[in-house]
Design a protein around this motif. Sequence first.
Motif, PDB file in Angstrom:
ATOM      1  N   ASN A 106       0.843  -1.181   0.000  1.00 29.57           N
ATOM      2  CA  ASN A 106       0.000   0.000   0.000  1.00 29.57           C
ATOM      3  C   ASN A 106       0.882   1.237   0.000  1.00 29.57           C
ATOM      4  OD1 ASN A 106      -1.884   1.973   0.363  1.00 29.57           O
ATOM      5  ND2 ASN A 106      -2.786   1.064   2.185  1.00 29.57           N
ATOM      6  N   THR A 107       0.773   2.061  -1.008  1.00 27.08           N
ATOM      7  CA  THR A 107       1.602   3.259  -1.101  1.00 27.08           C
ATOM      8  C   THR A 107       0.842   4.520  -0.702  1.00 27.08           C
ATOM      9  OG1 THR A 107       1.030   3.563  -3.420  1.00 27.08           O
ATOM     10  CG2 THR A 107       3.019   2.264  -2.928  1.00 27.08           C
ATOM     11  N   ALA A 108      -0.370   4.382  -0.214  1.00 23.23           N
ATOM     12  CA  ALA A 108      -1.156   5.548   0.193  1.00 23.23           C
ATOM     13  C   ALA A 108      -0.497   6.239   1.382  1.00 23.23           C
ATOM     14  CB  ALA A 108      -2.573   5.125   0.561  1.00 23.23           C
ATOM     15  N   LYS A 109      -0.472   7.554   1.334  1.00 22.56           N
ATOM     16  CA  LYS A 109       0.073   8.340   2.435  1.00 22.56           C
ATOM     17  C   LYS A 109      -0.940   8.362   3.570  1.00 22.56           C
ATOM     18  CE  LYS A 109       3.744   9.624   0.231  1.00 22.56           C
ATOM     19  NZ  LYS A 109       5.047   9.148   0.558  1.00 22.56           N
ATOM     20  N   THR A 110      -0.481   8.135   4.786  1.00 20.41           N
ATOM     21  CA  THR A 110      -1.384   8.132   5.939  1.00 20.41           C
ATOM     22  C   THR A 110      -1.017   9.193   6.961  1.00 20.41           C
ATOM     23  OG1 THR A 110      -0.060   6.445   7.033  1.00 20.41           O
ATOM     24  CG2 THR A 110      -1.901   5.677   5.676  1.00 20.41           C
ATOM     25  N   GLU A 111       0.022   9.981   6.677  1.00 21.32           N
ATOM     26  CA  GLU A 111       0.440  11.050   7.573  1.00 21.32           C
ATOM     27  C   GLU A 111       0.599  12.350   6.791  1.00 21.32           C
ATOM     28  OE1 GLU A 111       3.902  10.158   9.861  1.00 21.32           O
ATOM     29  OE2 GLU A 111       3.224   8.132  10.302  1.00 21.32           O
ATOM     30  N   ALA A 112       0.415  13.465   7.492  1.00 22.55           N
ATOM     31  CA  ALA A 112       0.595  14.774   6.861  1.00 22.55           C
ATOM     32  C   ALA A 112       1.228  15.728   7.861  1.00 22.55           C
ATOM     33  CB  ALA A 112      -0.734  15.332   6.386  1.00 22.55           C
ATOM     34  N   GLU A 113       2.014  16.658   7.349  1.00 22.42           N
ATOM     35  CA  GLU A 113       2.594  17.705   8.177  1.00 22.42           C
ATOM     36  C   GLU A 113       1.946  19.032   7.802  1.00 22.42           C
ATOM     37  OE1 GLU A 113       6.875  19.579   9.543  1.00 22.42           O
ATOM     38  OE2 GLU A 113       6.831  18.009   8.031  1.00 22.42           O
ATOM     39  N   LEU A 114       1.481  19.769   8.811  1.00 26.46           N
ATOM     40  CA  LEU A 114       0.895  21.086   8.586  1.00 26.46           C
ATOM     41  C   LEU A 114       1.953  22.161   8.761  1.00 26.46           C
ATOM     42  CD1 LEU A 114      -2.483  21.087  10.554  1.00 26.46           C
ATOM     43  CD2 LEU A 114      -2.162  21.046   8.088  1.00 26.46           C
ATOM     44  N   GLY A 115       1.859  23.174   7.963  1.00 24.37           N
ATOM     45  CA  GLY A 115       2.699  24.353   8.107  1.00 24.37           C
ATOM     46  C   GLY A 115       1.869  25.567   7.731  1.00 24.37           C
ATOM     47  N   PHE A 116       2.128  26.678   8.361  1.00 25.00           N
ATOM     48  CA  PHE A 116       1.354  27.869   8.036  1.00 25.00           C
ATOM     49  C   PHE A 116       2.144  29.129   8.339  1.00 25.00           C
ATOM     50  CE2 PHE A 116       0.224  26.465  12.291  1.00 25.00           C
ATOM     51  CZ  PHE A 116       0.267  27.620  13.061  1.00 25.00           C
ATOM     52  N   CYS A 117       1.761  30.193   7.638  1.00 29.17           N
ATOM     53  CA  CYS A 117       2.374  31.504   7.807  1.00 29.17           C
ATOM     54  C   CYS A 117       1.305  32.527   7.439  1.00 29.17           C
ATOM     55  CB  CYS A 117       3.581  31.623   6.889  1.00 29.17           C
ATOM     56  SG  CYS A 117       4.449  33.184   7.048  1.00 29.17           S
ATOM     57  N   LEU A 118       1.207  33.576   8.223  1.00 32.87           N
ATOM     58  CA  LEU A 118       0.211  34.605   7.982  1.00 32.87           C
ATOM     59  C   LEU A 118       0.848  35.966   8.202  1.00 32.87           C
ATOM     60  CD1 LEU A 118      -2.869  35.011   7.410  1.00 32.87           C
ATOM     61  CD2 LEU A 118      -3.181  35.094   9.880  1.00 32.87           C
ATOM     62  N   SER A 119       0.602  36.885   7.295  1.00 31.23           N
ATOM     63  CA  SER A 119       1.145  38.231   7.409  1.00 31.23           C
ATOM     64  C   SER A 119       0.703  38.880   8.728  1.00 31.23           C
ATOM     65  CB  SER A 119       0.658  39.074   6.224  1.00 31.23           C
ATOM     66  OG  SER A 119       1.121  40.397   6.347  1.00 31.23           O
ATOM     67  N   ARG A 120       1.619  39.578   9.352  1.00 28.12           N
ATOM     68  CA  ARG A 120       1.386  40.185  10.660  1.00 28.12           C
ATOM     69  C   ARG A 120       0.124  41.057  10.703  1.00 28.12           C
ATOM     70  NH1 ARG A 120       5.006  41.341  15.042  1.00 28.12           N
ATOM     71  NH2 ARG A 120       6.638  40.402  13.790  1.00 28.12           N
ATOM     72  N   ILE A 121      -0.203  41.720   9.604  1.00 24.23           N
ATOM     73  CA  ILE A 121      -1.375  42.609   9.622  1.00 24.23           C
ATOM     74  C   ILE A 121      -2.688  41.841   9.786  1.00 24.23           C
ATOM     75  CG2 ILE A 121      -0.239  44.406   8.264  1.00 24.23           C
ATOM     76  CD1 ILE A 121      -1.902  43.480   5.841  1.00 24.23           C
ATOM     77  N   HIS A 122      -2.665  40.536   9.597  1.00 21.86           N
ATOM     78  CA  HIS A 122      -3.865  39.708   9.734  1.00 21.86           C
ATOM     79  C   HIS A 122      -3.912  38.935  11.050  1.00 21.86           C
ATOM     80  CE1 HIS A 122      -4.859  40.726   5.655  1.00 21.86           C
ATOM     81  NE2 HIS A 122      -3.687  40.260   5.231  1.00 21.86           N
ATOM     82  N   TRP A 123      -2.906  39.100  11.902  1.00 25.32           N
ATOM     83  CA  TRP A 123      -2.869  38.390  13.177  1.00 25.32           C
ATOM     84  C   TRP A 123      -4.003  38.867  14.088  1.00 25.32           C
ATOM     85  CZ3 TRP A 123       2.968  38.571  14.966  1.00 25.32           C
ATOM     86  CH2 TRP A 123       3.742  37.837  14.060  1.00 25.32           C
ATOM     87  N   GLY A 124      -4.477  37.957  14.937  1.00 22.02           N
ATOM     88  CA  GLY A 124      -5.438  38.323  15.966  1.00 22.02           C
ATOM     89  C   GLY A 124      -6.898  38.298  15.550  1.00 22.02           C
ATOM     90  N   TYR A 125      -7.182  37.831  14.347  1.00 21.43           N
ATOM     91  CA  TYR A 125      -8.563  37.791  13.868  1.00 21.43           C
ATOM     92  C   TYR A 125      -9.138  36.374  13.803  1.00 21.43           C
ATOM     93  CZ  TYR A 125      -7.636  42.595  12.511  1.00 21.43           C
ATOM     94  OH  TYR A 125      -7.308  43.931  12.523  1.00 21.43           O
ATOM     95  N   GLY A 126      -8.361  35.382  14.195  1.00 19.90           N
ATOM     96  CA  GLY A 126      -8.845  34.006  14.160  1.00 19.90           C
ATOM     97  C   GLY A 126      -8.802  33.370  12.786  1.00 19.90           C
ATOM     98  N   ILE A 127      -8.151  34.031  11.848  1.00 19.32           N
ATOM     99  CA  ILE A 127      -8.112  33.530  10.468  1.00 19.32           C
ATOM    100  C   ILE A 127      -7.444  32.160  10.388  1.00 19.32           C
ATOM    101  CG2 ILE A 127      -7.164  33.944   8.154  1.00 19.32           C
ATOM    102  CD1 ILE A 127      -7.466  36.982   8.791  1.00 19.32           C
TER     103      ILE A 127
END
Length: 93
Positions: free
Chosen positions: A1-22
């Motif tokens: 079985n070659t199906a992927k069963t794991e994932a890694e999350l990564g994220f980045c958000l511009s500072r002007i959008h911080w604090g809004y729950g986006i």
Amino acid sequence: NTAKTEAELGFCLSRIHWGYGIMSEVLTRVISYISSHTHIHYIHAWCRHDNYASQRVLEKCGMQLAPQKRKQSLSKGTWQTFEYYFMYTSLST
């Protein structure tokens, strides 16, 4: 079985959008999609030790801290400590 069963999350958000729950809203939707439309059963993410806002985002999305997996890595010319967060999706049951 070659199906992927794991994932890694990564994220980045511009500072002007911080604090809004986006990012919490986006990651919650991404995780929901992964849980219901893929075969991925394990999601993880690394977060800088001193980035409390990102740690809170990961926790809001249901991820758990695994303190035994802390690592040191060279980032922007200095050594940084990173925390490991993880979760199992609903498909893993």
